[in-house]
Design a protein around this motif. Structure first.
Motif, short mmCIF file in Angstrom:
data_model
loop_
_atom_site.label_atom_id
_atom_site.label_comp_id
_atom_site.label_asym_id
_atom_site.label_seq_id
_atom_site.Cartn_x
_atom_site.Cartn_y
_atom_site.Cartn_z
N GLN A 213 -31.18 10.06 16.42
CA GLN A 213 -31.31 9.01 15.41
C GLN A 213 -32.18 9.53 14.27
O GLN A 213 -33.21 10.18 14.51
N ILE A 214 -31.76 9.26 13.05
CA ILE A 214 -32.52 9.68 11.87
C ILE A 214 -32.94 8.43 11.11
O ILE A 214 -32.11 7.59 10.76
N ASP A 215 -34.23 8.30 10.87
CA ASP A 215 -34.76 7.18 10.11
C ASP A 215 -35.58 7.71 8.94
O ASP A 215 -36.28 8.73 9.06
N ARG A 216 -35.51 7.03 7.82
CA ARG A 216 -36.22 7.43 6.61
C ARG A 216 -37.38 6.49 6.35
O ARG A 216 -37.31 5.28 6.64
N ASP A 217 -38.45 7.04 5.75
CA ASP A 217 -39.55 6.17 5.33
C ASP A 217 -39.30 5.72 3.90
O ASP A 217 -38.24 5.97 3.31
N ALA A 218 -40.28 5.04 3.32
CA ALA A 218 -40.11 4.49 1.97
C ALA A 218 -39.89 5.57 0.92
O ALA A 218 -39.30 5.32 -0.13
N ALA A 219 -40.35 6.81 1.23
CA ALA A 219 -40.18 7.93 0.31
C ALA A 219 -38.92 8.73 0.63
O ALA A 219 -38.72 9.82 0.09
N ASN A 220 -38.09 8.22 1.52
CA ASN A 220 -36.84 8.86 1.95
C ASN A 220 -37.05 10.09 2.83
O ASN A 220 -36.12 10.87 3.05
N LEU B 257 -16.61 9.87 22.47
CA LEU B 257 -18.06 10.00 22.32
C LEU B 257 -18.46 9.83 20.86
O LEU B 257 -19.41 9.10 20.53
N GLY B 258 -17.73 10.50 19.98
CA GLY B 258 -18.02 10.38 18.55
C GLY B 258 -17.91 8.96 18.06
O GLY B 258 -18.75 8.49 17.28
N GLN B 259 -16.87 8.25 18.50
CA GLN B 259 -16.68 6.87 18.07
C GLN B 259 -17.75 5.94 18.65
O GLN B 259 -18.21 5.00 17.98
N THR B 260 -18.16 6.21 19.88
CA THR B 260 -19.22 5.39 20.50
C THR B 260 -20.50 5.47 19.69
O THR B 260 -21.13 4.43 19.40
N ILE B 261 -20.89 6.68 19.33
CA ILE B 261 -22.14 6.85 18.57
C ILE B 261 -21.97 6.37 17.13
O ILE B 261 -22.86 5.70 16.57
N TYR B 262 -20.83 6.66 16.52
CA TYR B 262 -20.59 6.25 15.14
C TYR B 262 -20.64 4.73 15.00
O TYR B 262 -21.31 4.19 14.10
N GLN B 263 -19.96 4.01 15.89
CA GLN B 263 -19.96 2.55 15.82
C GLN B 263 -21.35 1.98 16.11
O GLN B 263 -21.76 0.98 15.52
N HIS B 264 -22.07 2.62 17.03
CA HIS B 264 -23.45 2.19 17.30
C HIS B 264 -24.32 2.37 16.06
O HIS B 264 -25.13 1.49 15.72
N GLU B 265 -24.16 3.48 15.39
CA GLU B 265 -24.95 3.75 14.19
C GLU B 265 -24.58 2.81 13.06
O GLU B 265 -25.45 2.44 12.25
N ARG B 266 -23.34 2.41 12.98
CA ARG B 266 -22.92 1.46 11.96
C ARG B 266 -23.66 0.13 12.13
O ARG B 266 -23.93 -0.58 11.14
N LYS B 267 -23.99 -0.22 13.36
CA LYS B 267 -24.66 -1.49 13.65
C LYS B 267 -26.18 -1.38 13.72
O LYS B 267 -26.88 -2.40 13.64
N ARG B 268 -26.69 -0.16 13.89
CA ARG B 268 -28.13 0.01 14.09
C ARG B 268 -28.91 -0.34 12.82
O ARG B 268 -28.61 0.15 11.74
N ARG B 269 -29.92 -1.17 12.98
CA ARG B 269 -30.73 -1.60 11.84
C ARG B 269 -31.76 -0.53 11.50
O ARG B 269 -32.37 0.07 12.38
N ARG B 270 -31.96 -0.32 10.20
CA ARG B 270 -32.94 0.62 9.71
C ARG B 270 -33.93 -0.09 8.81
O ARG B 270 -33.53 -0.95 8.04
N GLN B 271 -35.18 0.31 8.90
CA GLN B 271 -36.18 -0.33 8.05
C GLN B 271 -35.98 0.02 6.58
O GLN B 271 -36.20 -0.80 5.69
N HIS B 272 -35.54 1.27 6.35
CA HIS B 272 -35.30 1.72 4.98
C HIS B 272 -33.89 2.29 4.87
O HIS B 272 -33.48 3.11 5.70
N THR B 273 -33.17 1.88 3.86
CA THR B 273 -31.84 2.42 3.62
C THR B 273 -31.95 3.85 3.11
O THR B 273 -32.66 4.11 2.14
N PRO B 274 -31.26 4.79 3.75
CA PRO B 274 -31.41 6.20 3.33
C PRO B 274 -30.72 6.49 2.00
O PRO B 274 -29.66 5.93 1.70
N ASN B 275 -31.33 7.32 1.22
CA ASN B 275 -30.69 7.87 0.02
C ASN B 275 -30.05 9.19 0.44
O ASN B 275 -30.74 10.17 0.72
N LEU B 276 -28.73 9.22 0.50
CA LEU B 276 -28.00 10.38 1.02
C LEU B 276 -27.38 11.24 -0.08
O LEU B 276 -26.52 12.06 0.18
N SER B 277 -27.86 11.07 -1.30
CA SER B 277 -27.24 11.75 -2.44
C SER B 277 -27.30 13.27 -2.34
O SER B 277 -26.44 13.96 -2.89
#
Length: 429
Positions: A57-64, A387-407
């Motif tokens: 799992q990858i989570d970003r802080d306020a500074a990304n 396996l890929g779909q299990t994790i992908y769908q879980h990640e689609r639903k997983r809440r994050r404190q900060h929305t990542p900037n993936l640019s």
């Protein structure tokens, strides 16, 4: 599926165990949610399939700034699996690192190369008709190794870096349980210790830099025996004994994922484990770890044979060969001897999702190696897709404190030119 489990139990790898496999409850529980029959067959009998999984799992802080949390399922560096083409990733990184440390004017990843022969088993390679320049180069080898997992590209990078430097460099970076001992052509252990003389040339054909033939005098530690199956074919003969992998390449799953992470998030791994790469190297690697063969002009791969998910196992559906819209996968895969392995960083730009997933499993119910009767299509690929779909769908639903900037991972990929050149088919991979 029970017949497959029973047969696999009879041909498990014989290897001394030095540690207990690591499993985390969160991942174990998550895997239980997918009731697909093939998926549950493997999950229920993970020892038989030599299954190992790392979900990050990858989570970003306020500074990304990203932080990483790994979850494991049966991960054990002492349980051997054949890494197959996954070793092309460290060879690409070490090739770029060597170029940067050479500091030779006019010698870059794009410089034309020519390989000569100087020892038994070695072959010349002076031209590459798939390259825009008509010559081999480290850049072209990396493209071929990542886009369709070309074997010759790996062997030539192996010859450039050299067996001694490969292993010394990986061990110095802390990847102590890794071992790279051979090219992907049939050679003796002595022949694999010798690597070719190489020339870097200018556009006019004049020499820029010459690298002499090399020989590795360092010994390998083969004290941990790794034998697999109950028999194997040598030419046309069936040998009724386990296949010996003790002296073959070795790349534990956690090391493989860490190498990929070091390319995508270099500041997230210890400085010792990073590779000496330039900003342009990182940009180049990111592009070809995620670009589709149909988007590439050189080599011009056949888009029907080498479809978008061809080397994207977690999204390789037998019915649909395209990834979801706005999803890119930065990864490297390997398959051989019944093993399937993939280390991926997945980005969904539309839903602002990112995570890493790495897995390996073994599918060879008859216990015979080199008979080309592996359950890749009936078990391996369906399992990895689920396996890929299990994790992908879980990640689609997983809440994050900060929305990542993936640019930083939005890449201006190539566009295939409409020309009359024939497409490249049937690559040795």
């Amino acid at each position: 599926m029970n017949y497959l489990f029973t047969s696999l139990c009879l041909c498990l790898l014989t290897i001394q165990s030095y540690a207990q496999p690591r499993t985390d409850k969160l991942l174990e529980n998550l895997l239980e949610t997918n009731r697909h029959p093939v998926f549950q067959e493997v999950i229920t009998h993970p020892e038989a399939y030599r299954l190992q999984i790392i979900y990050t799992q990858i989570d970003r802080d306020a500074a990304n700034k990203p932080s990483f949390k790994n979850y494991y399922f049966r991960v054990d560096s002492t349980e051997y699996f054949n890494p197959a083409s996954t070793v092309k990733l460290p060879l690409a990184l070490l090739s770029l690192e060597k170029l940067n440390r050479l500091k030779k004017p006019g010698v870059t990843k794009f410089t034309a190369m020519q390989f000569d022969s100087a020892y038994s088993g070695q072959t010349n390679e002076w031209h590459d008709k798939t390259a825009q320049t008509g010559y081999p180069s480290i850049a072209q080898f990396i493209r071929k190794a990542f886009l369709v997992s070309d074997n010759d590209a790996y062997s030539r990078m192996y010859e450039f870096v050299g067996q001694e430097s490969i292993n010394r460099s990986l061990h110095a970076k802390g990847y102590l349980d890794t071992r790279i001992t051979h090219r992907f052509v049939r050679m003796s252990s002595d022949e694999n210790r010798h690597t070719n003389p190489i020339r870097f040339i200018r556009k006019d054909g004049k020499l820029t830099y010459a690298q002499a033939a090399a020989y590795n005098r360092d010994p390998f530690d083969f004290s941990r025996i790794a034998k697999l199956g109950k028999g194997y074919y040598a030419k046309d003969s069936l040998i009724q004994e386990p296949f010996n992998f003790t002296e073959r390449n070795k790349l534990p799953l956690a090391s493989f994922q860490q190498m990929l992470q070091s390319v995508l998030f270099p500041l997230s791994v210890p400085e010792k484990q990073r590779f000496d790469l330039t900003p342009d190297d990182y940009t180049f690697l990111h592009q070809y770890l995620s670009q589709f063969p149909r988007e590439t002009n050189y080599p011009k791969y056949d888009a029907q044979q080498y479809y978008d998910s061809y080397v994207k196992f977690f999204f390789m559906d037998s019915l649909h060969h395209q990834l979801p819209q706005d999803v890119r996968v930065f990864n490297k895969v390997g398959w051989a001897y019944g093993f399937l392995t993939d280390a991926s960083y997945v980005v969904d730009f539309k839903h602002k999702v990112e995570y890493m997933l790495t897995a390996t499993l073994y599918t060879n119910s008859d216990g015979i190696l080199n008979d080309d009767k592996y359950e890749y299509e009936s078990v391996g690929h369906p399992f990895l897709y689920q396996l890929g779909q299990t994790i992908y769908q879980h990640e689609r639903k997983r809440r994050r404190q900060h929305t990542p900037n993936l640019s930083q991972f939005r890449i201006p990929y190539e566009k295939r030119a409409n020309d009359n050149r024939p497409t490249v088919k049937d690559v040795d991979n």
